[in-house]
Write an enzyme that holds these catalytic residues in place. Structure first.
Site, mmCIF file in Angstrom:
data_model
loop_
_atom_site.group_PDB
_atom_site.id
_atom_site.type_symbol
_atom_site.label_atom_id
_atom_site.label_comp_id
_atom_site.label_asym_id
_atom_site.label_seq_id
_atom_site.Cartn_x
_atom_site.Cartn_y
_atom_site.Cartn_z
ATOM 1 N N HIS A 217 0.835 -1.202 0.000
ATOM 2 C CA HIS A 217 0.000 0.000 0.000
ATOM 3 C C HIS A 217 0.877 1.263 0.000
ATOM 4 C CE1 HIS A 217 -3.359 -2.660 0.894
ATOM 5 N NE2 HIS A 217 -4.179 -1.641 0.731
ATOM 6 N N HIS A 259 1.626 -3.623 9.438
ATOM 7 C CA HIS A 259 3.047 -3.478 9.106
ATOM 8 C C HIS A 259 3.837 -2.875 10.255
ATOM 9 C CE1 HIS A 259 2.917 -4.364 4.793
ATOM 10 N NE2 HIS A 259 1.727 -3.793 4.789
#
Ligand SMILES: CC(C)=CCC/C(C)=C/CC/C(C)=C/CC/C(C)=C/COP(=O)(O)O
Length: 294
Positions: A217, A259
């Protein structure tokens, strides 16, 4: 580039926080592992293990403990290695016994990374401190997902009626596909597991998406935002919105617990590099006339 394998190995092994002892490959048992294993067996408490060292009993559990003790000892490991030269130390143990300056620096950085990522993962669960913002963060996640971007770009390409517009949109499509391929390759090489706080409830993922380095992303957000700022004529408020979107998408990866901070920082950097690559290999009617025939 001799440092590269060490960086990859450091990222891959999570350095300080093994996810679960059961999932680890066979390796030298650490005192922590031995203690954890013993607590699940009431006959083999830490106290009993200590006593058995003194009394030298030969029960089955004692034999097991003796095996653990002897294999815990570096001296014994050295002996058994010399008797069987085929046996090799696991890579992780070698790193611990012979840490380089780079290794120590990396492990320290990654310890800070894990700590900070855990602290920033405020939307990782419904019960987290910002858990009520999780649905909104998941919408932000979808806004940076590959499928809407690729589908939207194909649609715009189909609807475009000017050759200049088609050229820009075609290059955006090329950029998005390149991004998926490059991120997939790096994820497959580094194989860094996602943070422990992550819940794997993401929309439409590939198999490599079980890995977290780098954030796909973040690469997409950085690349697409740079692309739009350079190739679309946008009013200043819209340009600011585009920049804010890229930052919010990247930040949301850590807040959702998907993440670690380093995954996102590297992803953002990689997205910028990918944009430069797209600029370098810009597809135009001159370079690829076949693509622009219709
Ligand atoms: C939509 C059309 C017409 C074609 C789709 C082409 C295709 C197969 C695209 C794949 C898109 C996809 C599944 C991308 C993965 C996105 C994702 C979940 C990345 C992980 O991001 P991360 O930030 O968690 O690393």
């Amino acid at each position: 580039m001799t440092w590269l394998p060490e960086v990859v190995s450091c990222l891959r092994h999570r350095c300080f926080t093994p996810r679960s002892t059961a999932a680890q490959p066979a390796k030298m048992p650490s005192p922590r592992v031995t203690r954890a294993a013993n607590t699940s067996n009431p006959n083999v408490s830490g106290r009993f293990e200590f006593m058995s060292l003194l009394t030298n009993k030969t029960s089955v559990s004692d034999q097991t403990l003796t095996r653990h003790r002897t294999s815990d000892s570096p001296v014994h490991r050295k002996d058994s290695n010399s008797s069987s030269s085929q046996q090799q130390l696991p890579e992780e143990d070698c790193m611990k016994l012979n840490p380089s300056f780079l290794g120590i620096a990396l492990k320290s950085l990654l310890a800070v990374d894990l700590w900070l990522s855990k602290k920033m993962g405020v939307c990782a669960r419904e019960g987290s401190s910002w858990g009520s913002a999780r649905p909104m963060m998941k919408l932000v996640e979808i806004s940076g997902h590959g499928i809407p971007w690729i589908a939207g770009t194909i649609y715009c390409l189909y609807r475009s009626d000017s050759s200049a517009g088609r050229e820009v949109i075609l290059n955006l499509l090329f950029a998005l596909l390149l991004d998926i391929i490059l991120v997939g390759i790096v994820k497959g090489i580094v194989k860094r597991r996602r943070p422990t706080q992550n819940r794997m409830d993401m929309f439409a993922t590939f198999s490599v998406d079980k890995y977290s380095f780098p954030s796909g992303h973040a690469t997409r957000a950085a690349m697409v935002s740079r692309f739009m700022l350079n190739h679309l004529v946008l009013a200043v408020p819209v340009r600011i919105l585009v920049m804010l979107w890229a930052i919010v998408v990247s930040l949301s990866r850590v807040m959702l617990g998907r993440h670690n901070v380093t995954d996102v920082l590297f992803g953002f950097f990689m997205g910028h590099m990918q944009y430069s690559l797209v600029e370098y290999f810009w597809l135009s009617p001159n370079t690829l006339p076949a693509l622009f025939k219709y």
